[in-house]
Design an enzyme around this catalytic site. Sequence first.
Site, PDB file in Angstrom:
ATOM      1  CB  SER A  34      -0.901  -0.007   1.228  1.00 58.47           C
ATOM      2  OG  SER A  34      -0.099   0.168   2.382  1.00 58.47           O
ATOM      3  N   GLY A  85      -9.609  -4.899   3.465  1.00 55.32           N
ATOM      4  CA  GLY A  85      -9.547  -5.946   2.447  1.00 55.32           C
ATOM      5  C   GLY A  85      -9.443  -5.434   1.020  1.00 55.32           C
ATOM      6  CB  ALA A  86      -9.513  -2.059  -0.553  1.00 51.51           C
ATOM      7  N   GLY A  87      -7.000  -3.920  -0.487  1.00 53.63           N
ATOM      8  CA  GLY A  87      -5.708  -4.312  -1.047  1.00 53.63           C
ATOM      9  C   GLY A  87      -5.672  -5.803  -1.349  1.00 53.63           C
ATOM     10  CG  ASP A  88      -6.333  -8.379   1.812  1.00 55.17           C
ATOM     11  OD1 ASP A  88      -5.128  -8.053   1.816  1.00 55.17           O
ATOM     12  OD2 ASP A  88      -7.038  -8.397   2.844  1.00 55.17           O
TER      13      ASP A  88
HETATM   14  N1  LIG Z   1     -12.312   4.764  -1.999  1.00 50.91           N
HETATM   15  C1  LIG Z   1     -11.973   3.974  -3.030  1.00 50.91           C
HETATM   16  N2  LIG Z   1     -12.566   4.138  -4.233  1.00 50.91           N
HETATM   17  C2  LIG Z   1     -12.261   3.348  -5.284  1.00 50.91           C
HETATM   18  N3  LIG Z   1     -11.334   2.358  -5.226  1.00 50.91           N
HETATM   19  C3  LIG Z   1     -10.694   2.146  -4.049  1.00 50.91           C
HETATM   20  C4  LIG Z   1     -10.979   2.945  -2.894  1.00 50.91           C
HETATM   21  N4  LIG Z   1     -10.195   2.518  -1.884  1.00 50.91           N
HETATM   22  C5  LIG Z   1      -9.466   1.499  -2.383  1.00 50.91           C
HETATM   23  N5  LIG Z   1      -9.766   1.273  -3.672  1.00 50.91           N
HETATM   24  C6  LIG Z   1      -9.167   0.250  -4.557  1.00 50.91           C
HETATM   25  O1  LIG Z   1      -8.587  -0.755  -3.744  1.00 50.91           O
HETATM   26  C7  LIG Z   1      -7.163  -0.773  -3.890  1.00 50.91           C
HETATM   27  C8  LIG Z   1      -6.498  -1.064  -2.567  1.00 50.91           C
HETATM   28  O2  LIG Z   1      -6.820  -0.061  -1.626  1.00 50.91           O
HETATM   29  P1  LIG Z   1      -5.748   0.525  -0.614  1.00 50.91           P
HETATM   30  O3  LIG Z   1      -6.505   1.315   0.395  1.00 50.91           O
HETATM   31  O4  LIG Z   1      -4.673   1.223  -1.364  1.00 50.91           O
HETATM   32  O5  LIG Z   1      -5.114  -0.805   0.017  1.00 50.91           O
HETATM   33  P2  LIG Z   1      -5.126  -1.430   1.489  1.00 50.91           P
HETATM   34  O6  LIG Z   1      -6.506  -2.003   1.668  1.00 50.91           O
HETATM   35  O7  LIG Z   1      -4.092  -2.481   1.453  1.00 50.91           O
HETATM   36  O8  LIG Z   1      -4.802  -0.301   2.431  1.00 50.91           O
HETATM   37  C9  LIG Z   1      -6.802   0.578  -4.493  1.00 50.91           C
HETATM   38  O9  LIG Z   1      -5.592   0.511  -5.223  1.00 50.91           O
HETATM   39  C10 LIG Z   1      -8.016   0.855  -5.381  1.00 50.91           C
HETATM   40  O10 LIG Z   1      -7.911   0.136  -6.579  1.00 50.91           O
HETATM   41  O1  LIG Z   2      -7.262  -3.999   4.283  1.00 50.38           O
HETATM   42  P1  LIG Z   2      -6.101  -4.799   3.744  1.00 50.38           P
HETATM   43  O2  LIG Z   2      -4.792  -4.179   4.095  1.00 50.38           O
HETATM   44  O3  LIG Z   2      -6.234  -5.157   2.304  1.00 50.38           O
HETATM   45  O4  LIG Z   2      -6.089  -6.221   4.495  1.00 50.38           O
HETATM   46  C1  LIG Z   2      -6.539  -6.398   5.837  1.00 50.38           C
HETATM   47  C2  LIG Z   2      -5.364  -6.684   6.730  1.00 50.38           C
HETATM   48  O5  LIG Z   2      -4.483  -5.594   6.681  1.00 50.38           O
HETATM   49  C3  LIG Z   2      -5.841  -6.876   8.148  1.00 50.38           C
HETATM   50  O6  LIG Z   2      -4.766  -7.244   9.001  1.00 50.38           O
HETATM   51  C4  LIG Z   2      -6.871  -7.993   8.249  1.00 50.38           C
HETATM   52  O7  LIG Z   2      -7.329  -8.082   9.574  1.00 50.38           O
HETATM   53  C5  LIG Z   2      -8.020  -7.708   7.298  1.00 50.38           C
HETATM   54  O8  LIG Z   2      -8.950  -8.744   7.338  1.00 50.38           O
HETATM   55  C6  LIG Z   2      -7.523  -7.531   5.899  1.00 50.38           C
HETATM   56  O9  LIG Z   2      -6.925  -8.708   5.431  1.00 50.38           O
END
Ligand SMILES: Nc1ncnc2c1ncn2[C@@H]1O[C@H](COP(=O)(O)OP(=O)(O)O)[C@@H](O)[C@H]1O
Ligand SMILES: O=P([O-])([O-])O[C@@H]1[C@@H](O)[C@H](O)[C@@H](O)[C@H](O)[C@@H]1O
Length: 346
Positions: A191, A241-244
């Site tokens: 991220s 979970g957005a990143g996952d």
């Molecule tokens: N508010 C949002 N609107 C649209 N897409 C989103 C939004 N937040 C996250 N995403 C999508 O999900 C991906 C992962 O989100 P991010 O917040 O960067 O990761 P993490 O969940 O690991 O913190 C982003 O690269 C984007 O494609």
């Molecule tokens: O939001 P994200 O970074 O994609 O991923 C999340 C992890 O960072 C977190 O530890 C876990 O508890 C969530 O279920 C999810 O897997």
Amino acid sequence: MVKQVLEESETVVVRRGLVVGNYCHDVLIRDDRVVGESLGGAASFVSNVFDNLSIPCHYVSKVGPDFAYSVSHHPISCPSSMTTLFHAYFTSDPDSIGNHDRVLKRIHACDPITPSDLPESQFDFGLAVGVAGEILPETLERMLDICRVVFVDIQALIRVFDPVDGTVKLVGLRETGFFHLLPRIGFLKASAEEAPFVDVEQARKSCCVVVTDGKNGCRIFREDGEMQILPFPAVQVDPTGAGDSLLGGFVAGLIRGLAVSDAALLGNFFGSLTVAQIGVPKFDSRLLQRIKDELDRKAPWTDGCERIDDGAEFKKSAEHEEFQAYLTRAAKLLSTYHAQEDQLDP
Ligand SMILES: Nc1ncnc2c1ncn2[C@@H]1O[C@H](COP(=O)(O)OP(=O)(O)O)[C@@H](O)[C@H]1O
Ligand SMILES: O=P([O-])([O-])O[C@@H]1[C@@H](O)[C@H](O)[C@@H](O)[C@H](O)[C@@H]1O
């Protein structure tokens, strides 16, 4: 790889994957109030995307006897350990938590996953998606030995946990026992908050790095170039979970033979669907069918995965804008369906 013979003339090549990381239980707390509890762990978000896109994988995940979810890929039950538990703190005033999205606390950690927990087989691809320090350096090393290409979520490698209250902190990859394995990793996802702990300039010399940036989409770095992949609009309810899900969509796209740029679009798409729901999202079946139809049209299974590590020139595919427009239309159609359903059932 598994070859499934359908008819004498038609052979579908199904790539076999290995997903390693513990499931967990997430408690979401906003302004000191519990607003949601759900199944979590990157493995559960990834399996949700993979199952919905029919990507076959073997899952290695551990839970304790308190694990209360019914999941499609059964975890290893550890009799003397609790299921990994996170408390995720959100606030209406982001400045009060140092401009972070959330503060995560690991309350319990299930047993680590050791090399002997992994199957004695070879896989076409693997995902190291730990959340609570459960992937050990020797486990990742074993994955690198048995998988042709390994995708790593950096959170599996650089998280450390406050010994008193479990607050998740990050350390530089160089300071971890994983650093020497970097040259063998195929794809690394971080991220925007995690990226400074990786040294992207160093990492991109040997692997493809995907840096996600919430509502701004993601950026991909390779030695021979970098590109920004645009996001899809979403109304964010829970960022967990957005990143996952992005990683799940990205890998699924690559496995289905998409170019890196198009696979990243698919990743952004699943990331945007995920933030619109609490916990592991439920995807609309009509939307999924549209995605599957388009994948079949663009890249039939028989081509699958050849692009994962080929030496193709690093630039957006010729069909990138068309694919983006297709996904945008699919997302709009979903809003139309929802609006119609709301009218029928106010
Ligand atoms: N508010 C949002 N609107 C649209 N897409 C989103 C939004 N937040 C996250 N995403 C999508 O999900 C991906 C992962 O989100 P991010 O917040 O960067 O990761 P993490 O969940 O690991 O913190 C982003 O690269 C984007 O494609
Ligand atoms: O939001 P994200 O970074 O994609 O991923 C999340 C992890 O960072 C977190 O530890 C876990 O508890 C969530 O279920 C999810 O897997």
